[in-house]
Design a protein around this motif. Structure first.
Motif, PDB file in Angstrom:
ATOM      1  N   GLN A 244       0.829  -1.212   0.000  1.00  0.00           N
ATOM      2  CA  GLN A 244       0.000   0.000   0.000  1.00  0.00           C
ATOM      3  C   GLN A 244       0.863   1.262   0.000  1.00  0.00           C
ATOM      4  OE1 GLN A 244      -2.750  -1.109  -1.093  1.00  0.00           O
ATOM      5  NE2 GLN A 244      -4.195  -0.475   0.478  1.00  0.00           N
ATOM      6  N   ILE A 245       1.990   1.231   0.692  1.00  0.00           N
ATOM      7  CA  ILE A 245       2.891   2.385   0.697  1.00  0.00           C
ATOM      8  C   ILE A 245       3.345   2.702  -0.725  1.00  0.00           C
ATOM      9  CG2 ILE A 245       5.191   3.186   1.397  1.00  0.00           C
ATOM     10  CD1 ILE A 245       4.758   1.560   4.013  1.00  0.00           C
ATOM     11  N   GLN A 246       3.746   1.682  -1.438  1.00  0.00           N
ATOM     12  CA  GLN A 246       4.230   1.884  -2.810  1.00  0.00           C
ATOM     13  C   GLN A 246       3.091   2.250  -3.752  1.00  0.00           C
ATOM     14  OE1 GLN A 246       7.379  -0.704  -4.448  1.00  0.00           O
ATOM     15  NE2 GLN A 246       5.897  -1.299  -6.016  1.00  0.00           N
ATOM     16  N   ARG A 247       1.947   1.606  -3.589  1.00  0.00           N
ATOM     17  CA  ARG A 247       0.811   1.811  -4.509  1.00  0.00           C
ATOM     18  C   ARG A 247       0.223   3.204  -4.413  1.00  0.00           C
ATOM     19  NH1 ARG A 247      -4.851  -1.661  -4.258  1.00  0.00           N
ATOM     20  NH2 ARG A 247      -5.920  -0.600  -5.977  1.00  0.00           N
ATOM     21  N   HIS A 248       0.101   3.711  -3.192  1.00  0.00           N
ATOM     22  CA  HIS A 248      -0.596   4.983  -2.987  1.00  0.00           C
ATOM     23  C   HIS A 248       0.333   6.153  -2.694  1.00  0.00           C
ATOM     24  CE1 HIS A 248      -4.515   3.068  -3.164  1.00  0.00           C
ATOM     25  NE2 HIS A 248      -4.130   2.174  -2.268  1.00  0.00           N
ATOM     26  N   GLY A 249       1.632   5.914  -2.692  1.00  0.00           N
ATOM     27  CA  GLY A 249       2.552   7.004  -2.397  1.00  0.00           C
ATOM     28  C   GLY A 249       2.372   7.530  -0.989  1.00  0.00           C
ATOM     29  N   VAL A 250       2.291   6.607  -0.034  1.00  0.00           N
ATOM     30  CA  VAL A 250       2.049   6.975   1.365  1.00  0.00           C
ATOM     31  C   VAL A 250       3.184   7.858   1.892  1.00  0.00           C
ATOM     32  CG1 VAL A 250       1.943   6.031   3.715  1.00  0.00           C
ATOM     33  CG2 VAL A 250       0.609   4.978   1.871  1.00  0.00           C
ATOM     34  N   THR A 251       2.805   8.920   2.597  1.00  0.00           N
ATOM     35  CA  THR A 251       3.786   9.839   3.179  1.00  0.00           C
ATOM     36  C   THR A 251       3.872   9.716   4.695  1.00  0.00           C
ATOM     37  OG1 THR A 251       2.165  11.640   3.432  1.00  0.00           O
ATOM     38  CG2 THR A 251       3.357  11.510   1.332  1.00  0.00           C
ATOM     39  N   MET A 252       2.801   9.217   5.336  1.00  0.00           N
ATOM     40  CA  MET A 252       2.742   9.134   6.794  1.00  0.00           C
ATOM     41  C   MET A 252       2.392   7.720   7.232  1.00  0.00           C
ATOM     42  SD  MET A 252       0.565  12.570   7.800  1.00  0.00           S
ATOM     43  CE  MET A 252       0.604  12.120   9.540  1.00  0.00           C
ATOM     44  N   LEU A 253       3.050   7.278   8.311  1.00  0.00           N
ATOM     45  CA  LEU A 253       2.781   5.957   8.858  1.00  0.00           C
ATOM     46  C   LEU A 253       2.973   6.001  10.364  1.00  0.00           C
ATOM     47  CD1 LEU A 253       2.232   2.913   8.416  1.00  0.00           C
ATOM     48  CD2 LEU A 253       4.695   2.608   8.122  1.00  0.00           C
ATOM     49  N   SER A 254       2.008   5.422  11.095  1.00  0.00           N
ATOM     50  CA  SER A 254       2.108   5.341  12.556  1.00  0.00           C
ATOM     51  C   SER A 254       2.005   3.883  12.977  1.00  0.00           C
ATOM     52  CB  SER A 254       0.989   6.145  13.231  1.00  0.00           C
ATOM     53  OG  SER A 254       1.079   7.510  12.896  1.00  0.00           O
ATOM     54  N   GLY A 255       2.722   3.530  14.034  1.00  0.00           N
ATOM     55  CA  GLY A 255       2.656   2.168  14.527  1.00  0.00           C
ATOM     56  C   GLY A 255       3.406   2.012  15.830  1.00  0.00           C
ATOM     57  N   VAL A 256       3.538   0.763  16.257  1.00  0.00           N
ATOM     58  CA  VAL A 256       4.304   0.422  17.451  1.00  0.00           C
ATOM     59  C   VAL A 256       5.564  -0.304  16.985  1.00  0.00           C
ATOM     60  CG1 VAL A 256       2.264   0.305  18.913  1.00  0.00           C
ATOM     61  CG2 VAL A 256       3.026  -1.758  17.720  1.00  0.00           C
ATOM     62  N   PRO A 257       6.555  -0.490  17.859  1.00  0.00           N
ATOM     63  CA  PRO A 257       7.800  -1.133  17.410  1.00  0.00           C
ATOM     64  C   PRO A 257       7.590  -2.462  16.691  1.00  0.00           C
ATOM     65  CG  PRO A 257       8.131  -0.157  19.562  1.00  0.00           C
ATOM     66  CD  PRO A 257       6.669   0.003  19.250  1.00  0.00           C
ATOM     67  N   THR A 258       6.648  -3.273  17.171  1.00  0.00           N
ATOM     68  CA  THR A 258       6.397  -4.561  16.529  1.00  0.00           C
ATOM     69  C   THR A 258       5.978  -4.375  15.071  1.00  0.00           C
ATOM     70  OG1 THR A 258       5.703  -5.485  18.656  1.00  0.00           O
ATOM     71  CG2 THR A 258       5.080  -6.706  16.692  1.00  0.00           C
ATOM     72  N   THR A 259       5.150  -3.362  14.809  1.00  0.00           N
ATOM     73  CA  THR A 259       4.714  -3.067  13.443  1.00  0.00           C
ATOM     74  C   THR A 259       5.907  -2.863  12.529  1.00  0.00           C
ATOM     75  OG1 THR A 259       2.734  -1.953  14.301  1.00  0.00           O
ATOM     76  CG2 THR A 259       3.367  -1.470  12.024  1.00  0.00           C
ATOM     77  N   TYR A 260       6.791  -1.977  12.959  1.00  0.00           N
ATOM     78  CA  TYR A 260       7.936  -1.636  12.125  1.00  0.00           C
ATOM     79  C   TYR A 260       8.911  -2.808  12.003  1.00  0.00           C
ATOM     80  CZ  TYR A 260       6.279   3.163  12.241  1.00  0.00           C
ATOM     81  OH  TYR A 260       5.524   4.302  12.085  1.00  0.00           O
TER      82      TYR A 260
END
Length: 507
Positions: A244-260
């Motif tokens: 989704q980051i690549q497809r939509h040109g995502v600029t912002m992302l939030s998460g917890v350490p496990t996510t990343y």
């Protein structure tokens, strides 16, 4: 007439940017701000037909979806109170939330029907609506919304009015409802706009549950306030997030350490185009050095921070440029927030001195729903919120966390409060004492372990405890290990010395 609550945001967005994409959800067509505002209006009309008005509680139990935001804003513009329910709760926990807030309406995804049916007896919830089209004879929210074509009522809503009740487990083991006002949610969104440089051209990938106050208050709301775009995911799957980051040109992302961590460990990590990503925020616990290194190798760095439900939830933020220089810090207070450190007598202490973290600002909640004594105890005489956490400020005003007075465990971004588990474990036949501690875990940050004493001849082990708890609490709270000991270390007054247990079992 005053319409300064968050419920007015979508009508103002419809006026200013009606054709701008507000939401992208799965394979559905993009939803514009005009369409989102129209849908929220219809929800308001529908709820009004069910007798919902200013001050009434409406609960929502569901995964991330456009309906979540439609309902939240539809409830807000009526001056009613939105109560998001954690989808991982067991029926007794759901029942407590519904009964405590007095929700008259519950809207839920069909997959939770069995849990809802078990939770409803004894509550005041008289109207239950399932999201989606529904079935013959029982129309769902989508079908009902289409029939609600009248104009929604204009309701006087100010920043002092309650907008939401977010339930957070207390140290007594019962979930407490933190009342967040329209002003609280407005100011926390403004703090994010200022400190994270949110702009109208941003595209934010939302992978964390919106029922969490961090995802709602610091994720969705600032993006909508600025008229930017949310790519909304029902849940988190690392490969799909990268896609989704690549497809939509995502600029912002939030998460917890496990996510990343899971994203960086995915086979597609190295081949995914991450060039549009500019703003990464991480909460829940400190970002491990391994994850920092992995993202910095891709030219990415994090904003880290500290917060809690009672602060809507943002308190501090550490700018990416200071990640290395102030390693271990959770940053400076948000633009519209203040932090101080006080000793056991409530007296502010100098820089470098450890004490209780106290918080003030327009993002700080007014109190717990229906709990005046707990509310009074949570604030100092001059109005600062007592966090229950220990920390210190350095000579430049950066906050460092030293420990948690409440012994809260943070596992994969979820808060776990030991007294809740200890109370239930104590009900198991043969258990004579129990203490729950957080033990470091490479994947989840921390996981709960139960240290238990048993009566002579009793047969208690990990599976006994987990089987008893399963269905009574959310599964993420289940102890990963149960250790039987002859006795629990205690103080002279009889309190369990958890520091001793952590030193023995938590290394």
């Amino acid at each position: 007439m005053h319409r300064f609550g968050i419920g007015a945001w979508l009508s103002r967005r419809r006026l200013k940017s009606p054709d701008k994409t507000a939401l992208i959800f799965g394979d559905q067509s993009a939803i514009t701000y005009g369409q989102l505002a129209d849908d929220a209006d219809r929800i308001s009309v529908l709820l009004g037909q069910h007798g919902i008005g200013k001050g009434d509680a409406v609960a929502y139990l569901g995964e991330n979806s456009p309906e979540f935001l439609q309902v939240m804003f539809g409830v807000a513009q009526l001056g009613a109170v939105f109560v998001p329910v954690n989808t991982r709760l067991a029926p007794p926990e759901i029942a407590h939330v519904l009964a405590d807030c007095g929700a008259r309406v519950l809207i839920h995804d069909a997959e939770f029907t069995q849990r809802v049916t078990a939770a409803l007896p004894g509550t005041r919830t008289s109207h239950v609506i399932v999201t989606g089209e529904g079935v013959p004879g029982a129309p769902g929210l989508t079908r009902l919304r289409r029939t609600a074509t009248a104009q929604p009522p204009i309701v006087d809503v100010t920043h002092q009015d309650p907008a939401a009740i977010i339930y957070t487990s207390g140290t007594t083991g019962r979930a407490k409802g933190a009342v967040l006002t329209h002003g609280n949610l407005t100011w926390v969104a403004l703090n994010c706009v200022v400190d994270y440089d949110v702009v109208s051209t941003d595209v934010a990938l939302m992978i964390s549950p919106l029922f969490h106050v961090a995802s709602l208050g610091m994720g969705a709301l600032p993006v909508i306030l600025k008229g930017a775009t949310i790519v909304l995911e029902k849940g988190f799957e690392p490969g799909r997030a990268l896609e989704q980051i690549q497809r939509h040109g995502v600029t912002m992302l939030s998460g917890v350490p496990t996510t990343y961590q899971l994203m960086a460990d995915h086979p597609d990590w190295a081949s995914t185009d991450l060039s549009t990503l500019a703003k990464l925020t991480c909460g829940g616990s400190a970002v491990p050095l391994r994850i920092l290194n992995a993202y910095e190798e891709r030219g990415l760095s994090f904003s880290q921070g500290y917060g809690m439900t009672e602060a809507s939830p943002g308190v501090t933020a550490l700018a990416p440029a200071m990640t290395r220089a102030k390693q271990g810090s959770v940053g400076l207070p948000h633009f519209f927030a203040d932090v101080r450190i006080a000793d056991e007598n409530g007296v502010p202490v100098p820089a470098g001195t450890i004490g209780e973290i106290e918080i003030a600002g327009p993002n700080v909640f007014p109190g717990y729903h229906g709990l005046p004594e707990e509310t009074a105890a949570a604030f100092t005489a001059d109005g600062w919120f007592r966090s229950g956490d220990l920390g210190y400020l350095d000579d430049e005003g950066y906050l460092y966390i030293s420990g948690r007075i409440k012994d809260m465990i943070i596992s994969g971004g979820e808060n776990i409060y030991p007294p809740e588990l200890e109370h239930l474990i104590g009900e198991i036949d043969g258990v004579s004492g129990a203490a729950v501690i957080g033990v470091p875990d490479a994947r989840w940050g921390e996981v709960p372990w139960a240290i238990v004493t048993v009566r002579e001849g009793a047969a208690v082990d990990t599976e006994t405890v987990r089987e008893y708890l399963d269905g009574r609490i959310a599964r993420y709270k289940l102890p990963k290990n149960v250790i039987i000991v002859d006795e629990l270390p205690r103080t002279a007054s009889g309190k369990v010395r958890k520091a001793d247990l952590r030193a023995r079992f938590g290394a």
